[in-house]
Structure formats: C-alpha cells, structure tokens
Scaffold this active site. Sequence first.
Site, PDB file in Angstrom:
ATOM      1  N   GLN A  97       0.922  -1.158  -0.021  1.00  0.00           N
ATOM      2  CA  GLN A  97       0.166  -0.117   0.001  1.00  0.00           C
ATOM      3  C   GLN A  97       0.786   1.280  -0.098  1.00  0.00           C
ATOM      4  O   GLN A  97       1.537   1.571   0.972  1.00  0.00           O
ATOM      5  CB  GLN A  97      -0.984  -0.089   1.228  1.00  0.00           C
ATOM      6  CG  GLN A  97      -1.802   1.391   1.263  1.00  0.00           C
ATOM      7  CD  GLN A  97      -2.558   1.452   2.189  1.00  0.00           C
ATOM      8  OE1 GLN A  97      -2.072   1.975   3.345  1.00  0.00           O
ATOM      9  NE2 GLN A  97      -3.953   1.314   2.485  1.00  0.00           N
ATOM     10  N   TYR A 178      -5.440  11.031   3.944  1.00  0.00           N
ATOM     11  CA  TYR A 178      -4.023  11.291   3.598  1.00  0.00           C
ATOM     12  C   TYR A 178      -4.125  11.969   2.347  1.00  0.00           C
ATOM     13  O   TYR A 178      -5.101  12.542   1.957  1.00  0.00           O
ATOM     14  CB  TYR A 178      -3.505   9.899   3.348  1.00  0.00           C
ATOM     15  CG  TYR A 178      -3.281   9.279   4.795  1.00  0.00           C
ATOM     16  CD1 TYR A 178      -2.619   9.949   5.766  1.00  0.00           C
ATOM     17  CD2 TYR A 178      -3.739   8.032   5.113  1.00  0.00           C
ATOM     18  CE1 TYR A 178      -2.655   9.175   7.278  1.00  0.00           C
ATOM     19  CE2 TYR A 178      -3.941   7.343   6.345  1.00  0.00           C
ATOM     20  CZ  TYR A 178      -3.198   8.161   7.391  1.00  0.00           C
ATOM     21  OH  TYR A 178      -3.262   7.584   8.722  1.00  0.00           O
ATOM     22  N   ARG A 225      -7.802   2.366  -2.587  1.00  0.00           N
ATOM     23  CA  ARG A 225      -8.585   2.522  -1.390  1.00  0.00           C
ATOM     24  C   ARG A 225      -9.151   3.707  -1.240  1.00  0.00           C
ATOM     25  O   ARG A 225      -8.489   4.699  -1.061  1.00  0.00           O
ATOM     26  CB  ARG A 225      -7.724   1.833  -0.377  1.00  0.00           C
ATOM     27  CG  ARG A 225      -8.587   1.957   0.916  1.00  0.00           C
ATOM     28  CD  ARG A 225      -7.895   1.647   2.344  1.00  0.00           C
ATOM     29  NE  ARG A 225      -8.580   0.803   3.313  1.00  0.00           N
ATOM     30  CZ  ARG A 225      -8.191   0.824   4.787  1.00  0.00           C
ATOM     31  NH1 ARG A 225      -6.906   1.220   5.047  1.00  0.00           N
ATOM     32  NH2 ARG A 225      -8.852   0.338   5.548  1.00  0.00           N
TER      33      ARG A 225
END
Length: 354
Positions: A97, A178, A225
């Site tokens: 990730q 983020y 995601r």
Amino acid sequence: MSDLFDPVGIGRMQPPNRLFMAPMTRSRSRGGIPGDLVAEYYAQRASAGLIITEGIQPSVRGQGYTDTPGLHSAEQTEAWKRVTDAVHERGGRVFAQIMHAGRVGHPVLYPDGGLPVGPSAVRSGASLFDGERKLPHPVPREMTASDIAEALDDFASAARNALTAGFDGVEVHGANGYLIQQFLADGSNRRTDDYGGSAENRARFAVEAVEAVADTVGADRTGLRVSPGTAFNGISESDPLEQYLALLDGLRHRSRDLAYLHLTESGSAEYTQRLRKEWAGAFVLNTASGTDLGPATAALAEERADAVAVATAWIANPDLPARIRAGGPFNAPDRATYYGGGHRGYTDYPYLGD
C-alpha cells in the site's frame, strides 16, 4: 452468493479465499527499513486471500508517522524483498500500500525539518504522537504544480520499487485523510486551479495517481482504497457521494482493468451501495469490527462485495481463516502494543492448538 472461503479473481490473481488482511500501521520499521520481524509478521498471516501492507511512504516528505516503512530507496526496496519472499514461501499474496501522508506529517519526521505538504494551507487539526508526546500538525505548505508532478512521480517510482521488491501488486491509498483524500475533500482542498474547485477537478490528483501506478506496474496489479464520508485526520467532505461518483467517473475507462476498488465503510451505507453499483471491477469492502465477522460474511452473502478486508482480527490471530473454520476461539489483541515496540503483541500471538 459467495462465501469467505470461495476463490475470487483479483486482477491477474485468483486468491483462494475472500478474507483479506487490511492495511494497518504498526510502526516497527526503524529508519523506514522493514526488518526480519516485519517479514515474520506478514509471513505468519499468509493464509489471507490477500495481504495489503501497512502504508508505505513513497518519499521522505510522504511520511506521516514514526518508524513507518518506505519504498523510495534501494535499501528499503532490498529490505522488502525479505518480506515478500517470506510471504510467498508460505503460499501467500501481498500488495504494497503506497501512502503519501500529505498534511498529516510533521517537521520532526523530515531530515530538513521542513513543513509537510498538502493541496492547500489548511491544518489537519490532528497530531503526531512521537512516542512521548503529541505534536500538533502544522499548517502545511500548499503544493505547487511542480510539487504535484513530483508526488505523482513518487507514486510511480514507489510502485516500480514494489515490483522489484517482489510484491504482487500495489494499492494506492486514497483514504483515511491522507494526501489523495486531502485533494478529494473540499474541506482541505481550497485550490482554484485544475486540481480544485469542482468535484471533477478535486478528483484529478487521485485519478492521475492511479494512472501513474497502473502505467508502471499494470492496471491488473493496481488497487485503490477510498473512505467516503470519513472524518479521520480532520477530513471534511460536504457531499461525499457527488465527490466519489466524480472519482469513479474519472476512472471509468479503467474500472474493468484495475485489480480492485477497496472501500472503507466509514460513512453512509448508501455510499457503499451506490459506488458498488457504479464500479465494474472487483469490489473489496472493509466493514468488520474486531473478531465479529458477521458484517463481513453478510456483505459477501448479499453481494455487496466480492471480497472483504478486516484489520484488528488479524493482529491477534495470525491463523484467522483456520480459527473461523473451527468456530474459534479467537485471541484478543493488546491495544498497548499496536504501535511500535518489538515482537510482543506483534509476532507472539499463538496459533490454534499451540
């Protein structure tokens, strides 16, 4: 109707079950280098249909927490080879990730002591815990056009390093407040250029980050995601459904080619249902809490997802699929050892029958 233990097609892979290990920050990579302990931790959990690693920073400025791993140096790339080899030796599959923290960072993390960056100069309101005290995130430096281009190059470079390190694919982290979600959210993105203003423009950075990774490693090795409606890390989205429909529209030409869309159900279940309907490819849902896998199995049975990703249940139960088949018992995780430290609360949880 699908079961947890049915195989599923994810890009070029055919995982033997639909129970994935969700990404979890564990802060055990000193200096950004994953060591033998990290390799053992992931290898222990190789019975997952797919392991998605903790967030890995694609650059020095992309780091958001202490002792988190990177994929932007030769040393880091070489260290990850030990991890992927260990997982593959036990028959597992693992995606890296890639996570740029953006404004969720702090000068103490960077050698130059500079500011974290973000789409706009808007403070997160959250803090970094450095192991001793909480340090409030500063107001980030607004990214210039060249900063944006550099960040996109960093995503591509980290993805290239991921393949070199032996990963089976890459998940682009566009969730949890983020950098990518900071661009998506109108509360943190006040730009008036091509990367701000409309929902379509706010989705541009996310689309380009996915494109950069897919062009580097292949679309069928690339996942994304998202977490529409979350308030984590100070994120504020006035109309999540409009925003994420715009994102999916920007990726529509890729939706059948990408490995998967991974959605964390932190907002309305309506978002899940609508985005699932609009997404043509594999859909992974992160919805379970602890060892209560009822929501996960229901999501598969009701065809709201093709696979499910669970998090904390994997922390204390490295052999989670075996325990589910046996009907338990399940180990309880020790929250005090979630972040940082050594093997305790990391690789010392017993297997069934130990």
